[in-house]
Enzyme design. Structure first.
Site, PDB file in Angstrom:
ATOM      1  N   ASN A  38      37.717  30.001  49.668  1.00 31.46           N
ATOM      2  CA  ASN A  38      38.016  31.106  48.760  1.00 31.46           C
ATOM      3  C   ASN A  38      39.303  30.791  48.013  1.00 31.46           C
ATOM      4  O   ASN A  38      39.352  29.710  47.372  1.00 31.46           O
ATOM      5  CB  ASN A  38      37.927  32.485  49.428  1.00 31.46           C
ATOM      6  N   ASP A  39      40.314  31.611  48.078  1.00 32.25           N
ATOM      7  CA  ASP A  39      41.445  31.526  47.149  1.00 32.25           C
ATOM      8  C   ASP A  39      42.039  30.129  46.941  1.00 32.25           C
ATOM      9  O   ASP A  39      42.260  29.410  47.917  1.00 32.25           O
ATOM     10  CB  ASP A  39      42.624  32.363  47.669  1.00 32.25           C
TER      11      ASP A  39
HETATM   12  C1  FRU Z   1      42.061  37.214  48.891  1.00 31.87           C
HETATM   13  C2  FRU Z   1      42.308  37.201  50.396  1.00 31.87           C
HETATM   14  C3  FRU Z   1      43.788  37.160  50.650  1.00 31.87           C
HETATM   15  C4  FRU Z   1      43.862  36.531  52.007  1.00 31.87           C
HETATM   16  C5  FRU Z   1      42.724  35.550  51.968  1.00 31.87           C
HETATM   17  C6  FRU Z   1      42.025  35.359  53.288  1.00 31.87           C
HETATM   18  O1  FRU Z   1      40.850  36.695  48.500  1.00 31.87           O
HETATM   19  O2  FRU Z   1      41.711  38.330  50.982  1.00 31.87           O
HETATM   20  O3  FRU Z   1      44.410  38.407  50.567  1.00 31.87           O
HETATM   21  O4  FRU Z   1      45.087  35.875  52.190  1.00 31.87           O
HETATM   22  O5  FRU Z   1      41.801  36.033  51.018  1.00 31.87           O
HETATM   23  O6  FRU Z   1      41.123  34.308  53.223  1.00 31.87           O
END
Ligand code: FRU
Length: 481
Positions: A38-39
């Site tokens: 993800n991020d």
């Molecule tokens: C955003 C999030 C962040 C967190 C991460 C966990 O997409 O929810 O707030 O750090 O992903 O994977």
């Protein structure tokens, strides 16, 4: 505790990568070899290379134990996988190494990230630091967590205390961290001279949405820019669907209250989240985001393809007439070779590869409606429509292959935004990459990012105007190796 969880993660992802199905793999986007991302995290330019870290589960293509994956690139288009940078191997981050940022430090890199742990049956989020001499191998500081939950003002949630942005300023460091209280999301600031000991130092915003995630803060053309993902805003708050990353443009010192003179959505599609920026060596501000969103159940998971998630194209940011402009990073164009160009009145149908750039310039005829189909074959297509009556640009993937599910319900709603014309012409630049569509409208004034998983050959582009009279100019570029 420090076990070799990083080595285990690298071995696991290599093994998983052997079994992946390549059908929907992108050709020019950063993505994991296997597993889940993800991020984007810690996006930074260091020693002539871009370093891009990410939230990464190396074991399965679903969200799980959060590691920091790591890629490097010289040109923002070819990404090389590096060893896992952070694994959840300490008591303070055993529940995951969540998102954060990077800064240059003593000729190496420092990361500030959120360590998640369990406390009294509840989750506790605290900020932790790791340093590296070579930008590849990272050591967590013995002082971790360096910004503990105990330093939160009373009433703030230690369960939601995450995603630090770190800045190097005046020989010291500032951190901006998201949290929430009864009034809603807040961005709190800290300062430090050594990364180890931090003092509270004001806050940027308060009472926005229910909770904030993934703040970034930078200077662009003399203006202070804050981007942050806002959870729990009423639908359509920034003119975009759901829980959206938004941008605030205004003025403040890092710790002063941020006085915004403008707030807007960053992207108007459903698959753009948690953006981060970095400064290129030539001073350009480059932004990259997770090209998906929460609770997306993608067909690559349901079909057991072994991977899930990727990043958007890197985008150059600038201001024009007070608006934030996003253009594909210019490096991308070196990977695109001209394939074909067409001019016509009314309609054009042409072959188009699944990884391509389409430049469309459309001279509108009165209150016309223009339909553009990408990824078309047989009855399948992703339809992009512009209606001159209301100036709305819409992208609709409901007829394009496998459904994308959200909470087990098909999430194929059309996304839309208004766009402006240049001298009566609609100008669109559309990037296709096997299962992604990124639309840059009106020279980057608005963008729409969405995923789609066509089942057919998806090898045709078609454009048609309702009036049969629109002046159409289309050129197709193909991605080179
Ligand atoms: C955003 C999030 C962040 C967190 C991460 C966990 O997409 O929810 O707030 O750090 O992903 O994977």
């Amino acid at each position: 505790m420090m076990t070799d969880l990083r080595g285990k993660a690298d071995a696991a992802v290599s093994e998983l990568a052997e079994g992946i199905n390549p059908l929907y793999r992108h050709r020019f986007h950063a993505m994991p070899p296997a597993g889940w991302v993800n991020d984007p995290n810690g996006f930074i330019c260091y020693n002539g290379q871009y370093h891009l870290f990410c939230q990464f589960n190396p074991y399965q293509p679903v969200w799980g134990p959060m590691h920091w994956g790591h890629w490097v690139s010289r040109d923002l288009t070819v990404w090389e996988r590096m060893p896992v940078a952070l694994a959840p191997d300490m008591p303070y981050d055993a529940g995951g190494c969540f998102s954060g940022h990077a800064v240059l430090k003593d000729g190496g890199l420092a990361l500030l990230y959120t360590g998640v742990s369990a406390k009294g049956g509840d989750q506790c989020q605290q900020q932790c630091a790791a340093v590296s001499r070579d930008g590849i191998s990272f050591d967590k500081l013995p002082e971790n967590p360096v910004i503990p939950a105990s330093s939160l003002p009373s009433g703030m949630s230690a369960r939601d205390f995450r995603d630090p942005k770190i800045l190097a300023i005046d020989g010291g460091y500032r951190a901006i961290v998201a949290s929430r209280d009864a009034r809603g999301g807040r961005l709190l600031c800290w300062r430090s001279h050594d990364l180890k000991s931090w003092q509270r130092d004001g806050e940027l915003i308060a009472g926005v949405g229910d909770m904030l995630e993934c703040p970034d803060y930078f200077c662009l053309d003399g203006c202070r820019v804050l981007t942050v993902c806002v959870m729990g805003m009423p639908e359509g708050s920034f003119g975009a669907p759901g829980c959206q990353p938004a941008v605030w443009m205004g003025a403040s010192a890092v710790s002063g209250e941020f006085s915004a003179n403008q707030a807007a959505a960053l992207d108007y599609g459903p698959d753009f989240y948690a953006p981060q920026t970095c400064m290129a060596p030539d001073g350009r501000r480059i932004m990259i985001a997770w090209m998906s969103s929460w609770n997306n159940d993608l067909p690559t998971r349901r079909l057991n393809h072994g991977w899930n998630g990727s990043m958007t194209l890197p985008r150059e940011l600038s201001f024009l007439g007070g608006r934030l402009i996003q253009r594909p990073a210019r490096e991308i164009f070196a990977r695109i070779g001209p394939l074909a160009a067409f001019r016509g009145r009314g309609s054009i149908v042409c072959a188009c590869p699944v990884s391509a750039m389409i430049d469309a310039s459309i001279g509108l005829h009165g209150e016309d409606v223009i339909d553009m189909d990408v990824f078309r074959s047989g009855d399948e297509r992703l339809r992009i429509r512009y209606s001159a009556t209301d100036g709305l640009l819409t992208a609709d993937r409901s007829l394009c292959g496998y459904p994308i599910l959200k909470d087990a319900v098909t999430e194929n709603v059309a996304c839309a935004t208004t766009v402006s014309l240049f001298a009566g012409r609609l100008e669109l630049q559309i990037f296709l990459d096997v299962c992604s569509v990124e639309i840059f409208a009106s020279g980057g004034e608005k963008t729409l990012t969405l995923l789609a998983f066509p089942m057919g050959a998806a090898n045709t582009f078609a454009i048609a105007s309702l009036s049969g009279q629109a002046d159409l100019r289309v050129s197709i570029g193909a991605i080179t190796a």
